[in-house]
Design an enzyme around this catalytic site. Structure first.
Site, PDB file in Angstrom:
ATOM      1  N   ASN A 140     -19.051   1.421   0.373  1.00 30.80           N
ATOM      2  CA  ASN A 140     -20.487   1.589   0.129  1.00 30.80           C
ATOM      3  C   ASN A 140     -21.283   1.098   1.336  1.00 30.80           C
ATOM      4  O   ASN A 140     -21.072   1.641   2.438  1.00 30.80           O
ATOM      5  CB  ASN A 140     -20.942   1.071  -1.242  1.00 30.80           C
ATOM      6  N   ASP A 141     -22.152   0.139   1.193  1.00 32.15           N
ATOM      7  CA  ASP A 141     -23.149  -0.160   2.234  1.00 32.15           C
ATOM      8  C   ASP A 141     -22.568  -0.374   3.640  1.00 32.15           C
ATOM      9  O   ASP A 141     -21.534  -1.034   3.787  1.00 32.15           O
ATOM     10  CB  ASP A 141     -23.876  -1.474   1.917  1.00 32.15           C
ATOM     11  N   ARG A 172     -29.058 -11.909  -2.700  1.00 32.40           N
ATOM     12  CA  ARG A 172     -28.010 -11.395  -1.796  1.00 32.40           C
ATOM     13  C   ARG A 172     -28.540 -10.575  -0.610  1.00 32.40           C
ATOM     14  O   ARG A 172     -29.703 -10.288  -0.491  1.00 32.40           O
ATOM     15  CB  ARG A 172     -27.039 -10.534  -2.585  1.00 32.40           C
ATOM     16  N   GLN A 212     -18.961  -2.260   3.187  1.00 34.62           N
ATOM     17  CA  GLN A 212     -18.468  -2.693   1.882  1.00 34.62           C
ATOM     18  C   GLN A 212     -17.264  -1.829   1.535  1.00 34.62           C
ATOM     19  O   GLN A 212     -17.365  -0.586   1.477  1.00 34.62           O
ATOM     20  CB  GLN A 212     -19.579  -2.530   0.832  1.00 34.62           C
TER      21      GLN A 212
END
Ligand code: FRU
Length: 456
Positions: free
Chosen positions: A31-32, A151, A48
């Site tokens: 992901n990110d 976060r 990620q």
């Protein structure tokens, strides 16, 4: 990348061919983008990553490097989970003044440790060019108090030589909190911002504070991702931006908008070291496409990298995104398509660029039984219809001349002529040979260039 990976069924591999110009992980989930940094003549893209399965979980920081932002080489996993938890999103700084005491020029990752929902910020240090990281033995360095969603630290250096400090922008529930530090170990909170979002209860994720040099004037841009309540549906997630002033402690917005009007650009982050112009990249969530499951060998792609600037033309600030890197992929063909006209391309990666004045436009893409259409009218609307998603921009300033469409095995990115608006979407098109049909409503001198790209 050692543990068992489900072996790809041929049908999954056929249905999900690798894109040519977009980064995908060799195996597993992505992901990110994280820790975007330029170092040693390379762009480093951490991300990620679950290396073992193409689904989210056991998240670590994967790592890939590139010199041109389209050819990527995957390096070993950079940061793995430990007793403090999984390794969620964060950023990287280069500590040229040795403020943290790990050595001059240490590469320092600042990230979220997530232990079953307990989120704390930690640091890790690389002294081998970003290949491996040793976690600081004083971790975590920042605790959440009674907050749960706490976060995605983005850290930047602020100030003039001799009077500089570290700034952290952190996503905290529906807000962005700012902190400052002299040594990356002790952090003091300086301010709170509740950024615009269409849903008051939407969670904010992955803030990115970027200084953009605009002819000697520094403009501050704050990107952030908006994760709305479940009722809004998964594709309502999107990235927004604010432009404004920043004094090292507090961000004062003066304008803003949506970074991309498509369904699949999230968690956008920048390579922004203050030396070269910033470049933005974001995660396209493959998992949202129906049919994608644990039999697919990999899941997740990043968008094309795009240079980022602020444009104040017409008295309204806009962010301008220009895709970069495509030119370093071999051009197998370049065709000029008279309008109306049709052409078939063999490559699964190609672009269509419009030249000349054009008021109404229809582009139809047909590949492997999947159709996508782009309808546009200058100064009014731009719409993308795909089997996956319908996206639309309505804007009285919409520029069609120099419209750019990039298709790459399952995704489309469209940029308006002035590059102030874009649509990024997963599509299911561009897999195998594609017929491109271009038509306009009125008489026009417009033409379309079609360029095919191949990996060298
Ligand atoms: C955004 C996000 C971040 C978090 C990460 C976990 O997509 O939810 O807020 O750090 O993904 O993988």
């Amino acid at each position: 990348m050692t543990a068992a990976t489900p072996s790809p069924s041929p049908s999954a591999a056929t249905r999900w061919p690798r894109p040519t110009a977009h980064f995908t992980p060799t195996t597993g989930w992505m992901n990110d983008p994280n820790g975007l940094v330029r170092h040693g003549g390379r762009y480093h893209l951490y991300f990620q990553h679950n290396p073992d399965q193409p689904v989210w979980g056991d998240i670590c920081w994967g790592h890939a490097v590139s010199t041109d932002l389209v050819h990527w080489e995957e390096w070993p996993i950079a940061i793995r989970p430990d007793d403090l938890g999984e390794i969620f999103s964060g950023s990287i700084v280069i500590d040229v003044d040795d403020t943290a005491g790990f050595g001059v020029g240490a590469i320092i990752a600042v990230f979220t440790h997530d232990l079953d929902g307990l989120q704390r910020q930690s640091i890790a240090v690389s002294t081998d060019g970003g290949r491996t990281f040793a976690k600081f033995d004083g971790n975590p360095v920042l605790l959440p108090g009674d907050r749960r969603d706490f976060r995605d630290p983005k850290v930047v250096r602020f100030g003039e030589l001799g009077n500089q400090w570290w700034v952290m922008a952190l996503a905290v529930g529906t807000e962005i909190w700012f902190y400052r530090s002299d040594d990356l170990r002790e952090w003091g909170r300086t301010s709170t911002l509740r950024p615009d979002s269409p849903w008051s209860e939407a969670m904010i994720e992955v803030p990115d504070l970027v200084a953009i040099d605009d002819d000697g004037v520094v403009r501050w841009v704050l990107l952030y991702s908006v994760d709305p309540p479940d009722t809004a549906g998964p594709i309502a997630r999107h990235v927004r931006w604010l432009v404004g002033s920043f004094d090292g402690e507090r961000f004062e917005p003066s304008g803003g908008g949506v970074l991309d009007d498509g369904a699949h650009l999230y968690a956008a982050m920048t390579w922004s070291d203050g030396v070269e112009a910033p470049i933005v990249i974001g995660w396209m969530n493959e998992a949202e496409v129906a049919g994608r499951d644990a039999t697919t060998p990999w899941c997740g792609r990043q968008t094309l990298a795009r240079s980022l600037s602020v444009d104040d033309a017409g008295g309204v600030s806009a962010l301008v995104q220009q895709p970069i890197g495509l030119d370093s992929l071999r051009l197998s063909t370049q065709r000029l398509l008279e309008i109306p006209g049709a052409v078939e391309v063999a490559s699964s990666c190609f672009s269509i660029r419009l030249t000349g004045p054009c008021t109404d436009l229809d582009i139809e893409l047909r590949s492997g039984g999947v159709d996508a259409t782009i309808h546009a009218a200058a100064g009014s609307f731009l719409r993308l219809d795909t089997p996956v998603e319908h996206s639309e921009i309505v804007d009285e300033r919409l520029e069609l001349d120099d419209l750019l469409v990039v298709v790459d095995a399952g995704s489309i990115e469209i940029f308006t002529g002035d590059r102030r608006r874009s649509i990024s979407s997963l599509t299911g098109t561009g897999v195998g040979p594609t017929t491109i049909d271009v038509a306009t409503g009125a008489d026009t001198d417009a033409a379309a260039h079609v360029v095919q790209y191949e990996r060298r």
